[in-house]
Structure formats: structure tokens, C-alpha cells
Design a protein around this motif. Structure first.
Motif, PDB file in Angstrom:
ATOM      1  N   ALA A 161      -7.953   0.633   2.317  1.00 29.19           N
ATOM      2  CA  ALA A 161      -8.362   1.370   1.236  1.00 29.19           C
ATOM      3  C   ALA A 161      -8.920   0.643   0.070  1.00 29.19           C
ATOM      4  CB  ALA A 161      -7.443   2.606   0.936  1.00 29.19           C
ATOM      5  N   PRO A 162      -8.026  -0.013  -0.754  1.00 27.08           N
ATOM      6  CA  PRO A 162      -8.523  -0.479  -1.819  1.00 27.08           C
ATOM      7  C   PRO A 162     -10.033  -1.420  -1.731  1.00 27.08           C
ATOM      8  CG  PRO A 162      -6.377  -1.003  -1.658  1.00 27.08           C
ATOM      9  CD  PRO A 162      -6.940  -0.397  -0.155  1.00 27.08           C
ATOM     10  N   LYS A 163     -10.037  -2.335  -0.753  1.00 27.82           N
ATOM     11  CA  LYS A 163     -11.221  -2.974  -0.397  1.00 27.82           C
ATOM     12  C   LYS A 163     -12.376  -2.065  -0.099  1.00 27.82           C
ATOM     13  CE  LYS A 163     -13.107  -6.799   2.159  1.00 27.82           C
ATOM     14  NZ  LYS A 163     -13.296  -7.045   3.748  1.00 27.82           N
ATOM     15  N   MET A 164     -12.223  -1.130   0.816  1.00 27.01           N
ATOM     16  CA  MET A 164     -13.073  -0.398   1.329  1.00 27.01           C
ATOM     17  C   MET A 164     -13.814   0.624   0.305  1.00 27.01           C
ATOM     18  SD  MET A 164     -13.092   3.019   4.094  1.00 27.01           S
ATOM     19  CE  MET A 164     -12.123   4.026   2.791  1.00 27.01           C
ATOM     20  N   TRP A 165     -13.100   0.950  -0.723  1.00 24.55           N
ATOM     21  CA  TRP A 165     -13.511   1.843  -1.888  1.00 24.55           C
ATOM     22  C   TRP A 165     -14.208   0.892  -2.772  1.00 24.55           C
ATOM     23  CZ3 TRP A 165     -15.283   6.226  -0.786  1.00 24.55           C
ATOM     24  CH2 TRP A 165     -14.795   6.858   0.340  1.00 24.55           C
ATOM     25  N   ARG A 166     -13.420  -0.112  -2.985  1.00 24.53           N
ATOM     26  CA  ARG A 166     -13.988  -0.884  -4.297  1.00 24.53           C
ATOM     27  C   ARG A 166     -15.173  -1.473  -3.893  1.00 24.53           C
ATOM     28  NH1 ARG A 166     -14.916  -5.937  -4.770  1.00 24.53           N
ATOM     29  NH2 ARG A 166     -13.949  -6.252  -2.846  1.00 24.53           N
ATOM     30  N   GLU A 167     -15.599  -1.872  -2.552  1.00 19.83           N
ATOM     31  CA  GLU A 167     -16.890  -2.260  -2.207  1.00 19.83           C
ATOM     32  C   GLU A 167     -17.808  -1.146  -2.049  1.00 19.83           C
ATOM     33  OE1 GLU A 167     -16.084  -4.372   1.701  1.00 19.83           O
ATOM     34  OE2 GLU A 167     -15.622  -6.036   0.519  1.00 19.83           O
ATOM     35  N   GLU A 168     -17.626   0.161  -1.590  1.00 19.71           N
ATOM     36  CA  GLU A 168     -18.422   0.980  -1.451  1.00 19.71           C
ATOM     37  C   GLU A 168     -18.926   1.607  -2.834  1.00 19.71           C
ATOM     38  OE1 GLU A 168     -20.480   4.676  -0.464  1.00 19.71           O
ATOM     39  OE2 GLU A 168     -20.021   2.904   0.758  1.00 19.71           O
ATOM     40  N   LEU A 169     -18.000   1.720  -3.934  1.00 18.05           N
ATOM     41  CA  LEU A 169     -18.237   2.138  -4.870  1.00 18.05           C
ATOM     42  C   LEU A 169     -19.298   1.125  -5.779  1.00 18.05           C
ATOM     43  CD1 LEU A 169     -15.209   3.920  -6.249  1.00 18.05           C
ATOM     44  CD2 LEU A 169     -17.377   5.152  -5.586  1.00 18.05           C
TER      45      LEU A 169
ATOM     46  N   PRO B  26       0.812  -1.214  -0.033  1.00 17.64           N
ATOM     47  CA  PRO B  26       0.017   0.111   0.076  1.00 17.64           C
ATOM     48  C   PRO B  26       0.853   1.170   0.325  1.00 17.64           C
ATOM     49  CG  PRO B  26      -0.707  -1.637   1.538  1.00 17.64           C
ATOM     50  CD  PRO B  26       0.551  -2.043   1.271  1.00 17.64           C
ATOM     51  N   SER B  27       0.523   2.267  -1.035  1.00 15.81           N
ATOM     52  CA  SER B  27       1.243   3.516  -0.754  1.00 15.81           C
ATOM     53  C   SER B  27       0.491   4.799  -1.226  1.00 15.81           C
ATOM     54  CB  SER B  27       2.442   3.350  -1.903  1.00 15.81           C
ATOM     55  OG  SER B  27       1.890   3.291  -3.142  1.00 15.81           O
ATOM     56  N   ARG B  28       1.245   5.878  -1.326  1.00 16.26           N
ATOM     57  CA  ARG B  28       0.492   7.223  -1.629  1.00 16.26           C
ATOM     58  C   ARG B  28       0.785   7.343  -3.263  1.00 16.26           C
ATOM     59  NH1 ARG B  28       1.709   7.755   3.938  1.00 16.26           N
ATOM     60  NH2 ARG B  28      -0.250   8.285   5.041  1.00 16.26           N
TER      61      ARG B  28
ATOM     62  N   PHE C  36      -1.519   3.783  -7.225  1.00 15.58           N
ATOM     63  CA  PHE C  36      -2.335   2.869  -6.084  1.00 15.58           C
ATOM     64  C   PHE C  36      -3.391   4.002  -5.731  1.00 15.58           C
ATOM     65  CE2 PHE C  36      -3.239   2.057  -1.799  1.00 15.58           C
ATOM     66  CZ  PHE C  36      -3.181   0.845  -1.699  1.00 15.58           C
ATOM     67  N   LEU C  37      -3.488   5.203  -5.647  1.00  9.66           N
ATOM     68  CA  LEU C  37      -4.469   6.044  -5.069  1.00  9.66           C
ATOM     69  C   LEU C  37      -5.605   6.330  -5.978  1.00  9.66           C
ATOM     70  CD1 LEU C  37      -2.483   8.799  -3.231  1.00  9.66           C
ATOM     71  CD2 LEU C  37      -3.789   6.895  -2.266  1.00  9.66           C
ATOM     72  N   ALA C  38      -4.940   6.197  -7.365  1.00  9.52           N
ATOM     73  CA  ALA C  38      -5.980   6.447  -8.504  1.00  9.52           C
ATOM     74  C   ALA C  38      -6.953   5.149  -8.616  1.00  9.52           C
ATOM     75  CB  ALA C  38      -5.348   6.934  -9.824  1.00  9.52           C
ATOM     76  N   ALA C  39      -6.513   3.960  -8.429  1.00  9.55           N
ATOM     77  CA  ALA C  39      -7.138   2.594  -8.622  1.00  9.55           C
ATOM     78  C   ALA C  39      -8.164   2.588  -7.327  1.00  9.55           C
ATOM     79  CB  ALA C  39      -6.074   1.483  -8.701  1.00  9.55           C
ATOM     80  N   CYS C  40      -7.665   2.977  -6.261  1.00 15.75           N
ATOM     81  CA  CYS C  40      -8.645   2.880  -5.138  1.00 15.75           C
ATOM     82  C   CYS C  40      -9.693   4.028  -5.396  1.00 15.75           C
ATOM     83  CB  CYS C  40      -7.803   3.360  -3.799  1.00 15.75           C
ATOM     84  SG  CYS C  40      -6.734   2.176  -3.107  1.00 15.75           S
ATOM     85  N   ALA C  41      -9.465   5.251  -5.796  1.00 14.08           N
ATOM     86  CA  ALA C  41     -10.481   5.938  -6.015  1.00 14.08           C
ATOM     87  C   ALA C  41     -11.436   5.791  -6.981  1.00 14.08           C
ATOM     88  CB  ALA C  41      -9.843   7.426  -6.441  1.00 14.08           C
ATOM     89  N   ALA C  42     -11.020   4.883  -8.039  1.00 16.53           N
ATOM     90  CA  ALA C  42     -11.877   4.288  -9.356  1.00 16.53           C
ATOM     91  C   ALA C  42     -12.817   2.844  -8.856  1.00 16.53           C
ATOM     92  CB  ALA C  42     -10.877   4.217 -10.534  1.00 16.53           C
TER      93      ALA C  42
END
Length: 182
Positions: A108-116, A52-54, A58-64
Motif C-alpha cells: 500500500a505505501p508504494k502503490m499510493w505514493r506512486e499513484e498520488l 505494515p499495520s492498520r 501508517f494509514l495516514a502516511a499511505c493516504a497522504a
């Protein structure tokens, strides 16, 4: 592959050159599209991260809401000769509930993927207004790749406007950039 009808479109982030070379060799044994670009590609469906990084990717994939997975996803899929289910390879997979704040980076990746997936929001920053007070152009460009849907960047903003987030790095302080939806 959980919910994906096509072969994955993969990018790698955070790997040393020799690690990346070994993973690309394994990718050549599987049906997929691989982007080797340094910049995040929105067409990407699977981001394979060393940790995990900033970083921009990494952040763009999480955000999408994309799959952000460990390298074991590629290694184990190549051993099996087919793409495996992503869930157990996702960063944050072992985190059952996210009750602490701030959210640990690996969750963050799991949280945002599930939320979106369960919401109708097209992206994490949908309807946000953001000010970037960052002089370094490369750092500002990271935020451009995080925007989905496209956002309008203005050079001036009013201090009375409601903001969701203010990004500030004092060593790069230069000017305010107001970010809003078109």
C-alpha cells in the motif's frame, strides 16, 4: 533523497520503546526533524514503520502519499553519515506489480505514493463520501487523520446517497456519521 529538496521530517510507528530509543539516537546523528507524537503529523515526509499495520500513522502516511519506510533506512543512513535514497527501503519495494485484490498491506505505501505522485489528486480519499458506523471515539479519530483535503463530518446522512466506502465494526456499532467534502 528521491525528489525531496529538504531534510526529512520523520515519525516512527509500531516500535517497542527500546527500539524507538535506538532509532532516535541514530536520528540525532543525521539532519532531520523528528516528531515523537503519538498522532500523525501532516508535516511528516517520512514514516518509519516496524511493519505494515492498520495504525493511524501508517494509514495516514499511505493516504497522504508519504514515504513509508523500514527501520533499515535510518540504520543504513546513519552508517553512511547521510540520507540514502528511499526507494529500496520503502514498504512494498520488492512488489513489482499489484495485480491481486485486496492489495497486500505491505504494498500500500508504494502503490499510493506512486499513484498520488502521478495524479493531481491531493489525497487518496479526495471526493469520497464515507459513512463510519463506529462507536469507539478513538477508532473514529483514526479516520479524521486520514482526510486530506479536509472533509466535513455530518451526523446525519441519507441512505440514498452514493458512498465510496462504509466502515462498520459490529462490536462498536453506534451511529452513522456521513463524511463529505465541503
Amino acid at each position: 533523497m528521491a525528489g525531496l529538496p529538504q531534510n526529512p521530517i520523520i515519525q516512527l510507528t509500531g516500535f517497542k520503546h527500546f527500539e524507538k530509543r535506538a532509532l532516535v539516537e541514530l536520528l540525532s546523528q543525521l539532519d532531520c526533524i523528528y516528531f515523537c507524537e503519538q498522532e500523525y503529523k501532516q508535516q511528516c515526509t517520512h514514516m518509519i514503520a516496524s511493519k505494515p499495520s492498520r495504525s493511524e500513522k501508517f494509514l495516514a502516511a499511505c493516504a497522504a502519499g508519504k514515504w513509508v519506510l523500514t527501520q533499515d533506512y535510518i540504520i543504513d543512513s546513519a552508517k553512511d553519515g547521510r540520507w540514502l535514497n528511499e526507494i529500496q527501503y520503502e514498504w512494498g519495494y520488492k512488489t513489482q506489480s499489484i495485480s491481486q485484490y485486496p492489495v497486500p498491506m505491505e504494498s500500500a505505501p508504494k502503490m499510493w505514493r506512486e499513484e498520488l505522485a502521478r495524479s493531481s489528486r491531493p489525497g487518496v480519499f479526495h471526493n469520497w463520501k464515507v459513512v463510519l458506523l463506529i462507536n469507539d471515539e478513538s477508532r473514529r479519530n483514526i479516520f479524521k487523520s486520514l482526510r486530506k483535503p479536509p472533509i466535513k463530518i455530518e451526523q446525519k446522512f441519507k441512505t440514498s446517497q452514493m458512498l465510496n466506502l462504509l466502515f462498520l465494526r459490529s462490536s462498536f456499532l453506534f451511529s452513522g456519521i456521513f463524511v463529505s467534502h465541503r
